[in-house]
Design a protein around this motif. Structure first.
Motif, PDB file in Angstrom:
ATOM      1  N   TYR A 197      -1.255  -2.840  -8.913  1.00  0.00           N
ATOM      2  CA  TYR A 197      -1.484  -3.136  -7.497  1.00  0.00           C
ATOM      3  C   TYR A 197      -2.649  -4.115  -7.325  1.00  0.00           C
ATOM      4  O   TYR A 197      -2.529  -5.116  -6.614  1.00  0.00           O
ATOM      5  N   VAL A 198      -3.763  -3.808  -7.982  1.00  0.00           N
ATOM      6  CA  VAL A 198      -4.963  -4.643  -7.797  1.00  0.00           C
ATOM      7  C   VAL A 198      -4.686  -6.082  -8.241  1.00  0.00           C
ATOM      8  O   VAL A 198      -4.991  -7.033  -7.512  1.00  0.00           O
ATOM      9  N   MET A 205      -1.793  -7.669  -8.606  1.00  0.00           N
ATOM     10  CA  MET A 205      -0.810  -8.326  -7.733  1.00  0.00           C
ATOM     11  C   MET A 205      -1.419  -8.659  -6.372  1.00  0.00           C
ATOM     12  O   MET A 205      -1.210  -9.753  -5.838  1.00  0.00           O
ATOM     13  N   ALA A 206      -2.152  -7.701  -5.795  1.00  0.00           N
ATOM     14  CA  ALA A 206      -2.718  -7.925  -4.459  1.00  0.00           C
ATOM     15  C   ALA A 206      -3.730  -9.055  -4.495  1.00  0.00           C
ATOM     16  O   ALA A 206      -3.799  -9.882  -3.579  1.00  0.00           O
ATOM     17  N   MET A 207      -4.500  -9.117  -5.584  1.00  0.00           N
ATOM     18  CA  MET A 207      -5.491 -10.189  -5.686  1.00  0.00           C
ATOM     19  C   MET A 207      -4.802 -11.544  -5.736  1.00  0.00           C
ATOM     20  O   MET A 207      -5.188 -12.475  -5.045  1.00  0.00           O
ATOM     21  N   LYS A 255       0.838  -1.208   0.000  1.00  0.00           N
ATOM     22  CA  LYS A 255       0.000   0.000   0.000  1.00  0.00           C
ATOM     23  C   LYS A 255       0.870   1.255   0.000  1.00  0.00           C
ATOM     24  O   LYS A 255       0.576   2.225  -0.690  1.00  0.00           O
ATOM     25  N   ARG A 314      -4.812 -17.361  -4.766  1.00  0.00           N
ATOM     26  CA  ARG A 314      -4.206 -18.584  -5.321  1.00  0.00           C
ATOM     27  C   ARG A 314      -5.249 -19.392  -6.063  1.00  0.00           C
ATOM     28  O   ARG A 314      -4.922 -20.264  -6.863  1.00  0.00           O
ATOM     29  N   HIS A 351      -1.679 -12.404  -4.954  1.00  0.00           N
ATOM     30  CA  HIS A 351      -0.826 -12.772  -3.828  1.00  0.00           C
ATOM     31  C   HIS A 351      -1.611 -12.823  -2.519  1.00  0.00           C
ATOM     32  O   HIS A 351      -1.445 -11.998  -1.630  1.00  0.00           O
ATOM     33  N   SER A 352      -2.491 -13.806  -2.435  1.00  0.00           N
ATOM     34  CA  SER A 352      -3.250 -14.037  -1.211  1.00  0.00           C
ATOM     35  C   SER A 352      -3.797 -15.454  -1.295  1.00  0.00           C
ATOM     36  O   SER A 352      -3.816 -16.033  -2.378  1.00  0.00           O
ATOM     37  N   THR A 353      -4.204 -15.987  -0.167  1.00  0.00           N
ATOM     38  CA  THR A 353      -4.781 -17.331  -0.203  1.00  0.00           C
ATOM     39  C   THR A 353      -6.013 -17.343  -1.097  1.00  0.00           C
ATOM     40  O   THR A 353      -6.209 -18.263  -1.888  1.00  0.00           O
ATOM     41  N   TYR A 354      -6.801 -16.270  -0.991  1.00  0.00           N
ATOM     42  CA  TYR A 354      -7.957 -16.147  -1.878  1.00  0.00           C
ATOM     43  C   TYR A 354      -7.511 -16.207  -3.341  1.00  0.00           C
ATOM     44  O   TYR A 354      -8.063 -16.934  -4.150  1.00  0.00           O
ATOM     45  N   THR A 366     -14.954 -13.353 -11.895  1.00  0.00           N
ATOM     46  CA  THR A 366     -14.265 -12.266 -11.186  1.00  0.00           C
ATOM     47  C   THR A 366     -13.070 -11.771 -11.992  1.00  0.00           C
ATOM     48  O   THR A 366     -12.880 -10.565 -12.169  1.00  0.00           O
TER      49      THR A 366
END
Lengths: 337, 269
Positions: A183-184, A186-188, A5, A195, A190-193, A220
């Protein structure tokens, strides 16, 4: 990426600073060459388009050839909005001020993005039942449908094209949204969600068996990708100030797909690099005029042959190999050969 | 038919593909914490039964109850949500994902934070991600896969791939685990290890297990109850000893020299 962020805020601030410096230089009589600025906008827009398509094609593995269609939906919506509603909104926002214009532009971009996202939803829900080549063909078809609809809508100029009144696009908006797109995505991912997107890419049946609603993930990815394609379209509309349906044909979609493939499917850094390289290449080749596109195509073929894993991966492994050889030689000179 | 303690019940399940009846009027029950084996010759419909239970196929007739609730007509991911996990006959890992991520994906069901948390990256997100990382690493340690943590699943040795698939299924926290030929392609030592692994996970995670397997040593060695299918019809059911001496089973599947090794119909000379 420890503090994504903060990184995003810093890069947005940097975009604002550079953009302000450019406009300040213009006002004080030393304008930056407009050609360079427009090329810079093109590069930023390419980054937005390629990174957003990479979420669909690269990370989620749904081969879409309709990205230009979503871009067109965003471009026309944003362009029409700022041209028709802009003059009416500006008095309400306190008259002709940079602030009022920024609000109008931001609104136009976001509504354009939402229109593209809605189109993405309408296209995605029926077509994401298909896989691989079939999905590619169906999305290609939908992209063409969007283009043909625009071509036959007199209200937006039909095939004569549509003039957008305001040239709002500047470095801040272009690169600001490029940063947000990166950002969006990458952030999406790089998370368990997130993956889950990669799991859908690897094996849909196994993903379902792990409790992943694959349809939902695919939609999505599609809707998010389409949203940012729409934003890219809006920026394009306010940079060129002229929209022609034929600029959003499937060749445009394929250009974006090539950026994703050359960058390395599911490798955001590589895709950004490829977007930059492939947008600059035709400009760099401008001096050789007639043979420009021949050389461009040849270079594409060579790049594909030499970097099948993607530009970034190849450069990375190439550097590593080089380093290893260097260090290998310096530590044990007797073992070379 | 839904007696207490029965976790999974198939009632008169039939599935037809065109003119072919792959499974016919099958009654099957798996009780709480039982280890049930499902055997039969190739093409008997064993994997089809798995696909019926996990929602890949819908039964043409009959119904499927899990924990007293009807689960037929649900999609595979919803059935996993109910607490049924499976492995696949031909391993289906996520090949390009690391071993760590393969297991992490399976925690998906128990992640509270969705897309908005992933984007905002607040404290709740980081806390949950840290908790998941700890749990994944713990599971990898239990199953001795931690040294492969960052290895892509596709480059794992075969036996480890099978093990990882079981670990991944366990990470969804199932009550019923369906194992589709877990011993396929394993050598005798690996098979022995597998048997103790299956017993271990059943104890540790309080599972019911339904096992499809061709290797009679494995099935007879660990299953308390065995169901035999032939041409989609249940021909016998009972404990290992009863199955071994059942005339119908010997004729259809085990052959004369039964009870040790693979059935002779399965192993060419």
């Amino acid at each position: 990426m420890k503090r994504p962020k903060t990184l995003l805020a810093l890069s947005l601030a940097l975009c604002a600073l550079v953009s302000w410096a450019v406009s300040f230089a213009g006002r004080s009589g030393h304008p930056v060459n407009a050609y360079f600025l427009y090329v810079a906008y093109d590069v930023g827009i390419s980054i937005i388009l390629a990174v957003s398509l990479n979420l669909i094609n690269g990370y989620t593995g749904q081969f879409s050839l309709g990205h230009a269609g979503f871009m067109a939906a965003g471009a026309y919506t944003a362009g029409v909005l700022s041209t028709h509603l802009g003059p009416r909104l500006i008095p309400l926002l306190g008259g002709d001020s940079p602030f009022a214009h920024s609000i109008v532009f931001l609104t136009a971009l976001l509504v354009g993005g939402l229109a593209a996202a809605l189109t993405g939803l309408l296209v995605g829900v029926p077509s994401l039942r298909l896989k691989g080549d079939y999905l590619a063909i169906v999305t290609l078809g939908f992209g063409e449908i969007i283009r043909v609809i625009l071509q036959n809508t007199p209200a937006v100029g039909g095939s004569r094209g549509y003039s957008v009144a305001m040239g709002y696009t500047n470095l801040f908006w272009t690169y600001g949204f490029a940063m947000i797109t990166i950002y969006v995505v990458m952030a999406m991912v790089h998370s368990t969600y997130g993956r889950g997107f990669l799991a859908v890419h690897d094996d849909e049946v196994a993903a379902e068996a792990m409790g992943i609603n694959t349809t939902r993930y695919k939609v999505t990815a599609f809707v998010t990708g389409a949203f940012f394609a729409g934003i890219g379209g809006g920026l394009y509309a306010h940079s060129k100030q002229f929209l022609n349906p034929s600029g959003f044909d499937f060749i445009k979609s394929i250009e974006i797909v090539v950026m994703v493939i050359l960058g390395g499917m599911g490798n955001t850094a590589g895709v950004v690099l490829a977007a930059i390289v492939l947008t600059l290449l035709p400009e760099v080749l401008r001096p050789i005029a007639g043979y420009r596109m021949v050389i461009y195509s040849l270079l594409l073929i060579i790049l594909m042959l030499t970097c099948p894993q993607g530009l970034f991966a190849s450069i990375g492994s190439g550097l590593r190999r080089l380093l290893r050889r260097k260090t290998g030689v310096s530590t044990s000179p007797s073992t070379h050969g | 038919m839904n007696a207490p303690g029965q976790l999974l019940v198939l009632e008169q399940c039939t599935i037809r593909f065109g003119g072919l009846t792959a499974v016919s009027k099958l009654d099957l029950a798996v009780s709480e914490r039982a280890l049930v084996g499902l055997i039969g010759p190739n093409g008997a419909g064993k994997t089809t039964v798995f696909n019926l239970i996990t929602g890949v196929y819908q039964p043409t007739e009959g119904r499927i109850l899990f924990d007293g609730k009807s689960i037929d007509g649900k999609r595979p991911y919803q059935i996993t949500e109910h607490g049924i996990a499976r492995t696949f006959q031909n391993i289906r890992l996520f090949p390009s994902l690391s071993v760590f991520d393969n297991v992490r994906v399976a925690f998906h069901l128990h992640v509270l934070s969705g897309i908005e948390h992933a984007l905002w990256r607040g404290r709740a997100f980081h806390d949950e991600e840290a908790a998941i990382t700890a749990q994944v690493l713990e599971m990898l340690a239990i199953f001795k896969l931690e040294r492969f943590r960052d290895t892509p699943a596709k480059s794992l040795p075969y036996g480890d791939q099978r093990r990882l698939e079981i670990v991944r299924a366990l990470a969804t926290r199932p009550r019923l685990l369906l194992l589709d030929e877990p011993a396929a392609g394993m050598n005798p030592t690996e098979k022995v290890e597998l048997m103790s692994l299956i017993r271990f996970i059943q104890e540790k995670y309080h599972l019911s297990i339904l096992l499809v397997e061709h290797d009679m040593k494995v099935v007879m060695g660990i299953c308390e109850h065995i169901v035999v299918l032939d041409y989609g019809v249940k021909i016998a059911e009972g404990n290992p000893a009863a199955i071994r001496s059942n005339a119908k089973v010997i004729e259809a599947y085990l052959g004369e020299d039964s009870g040790s090794g693979a059935p002779n119909s399965q192993s060419p000379p």
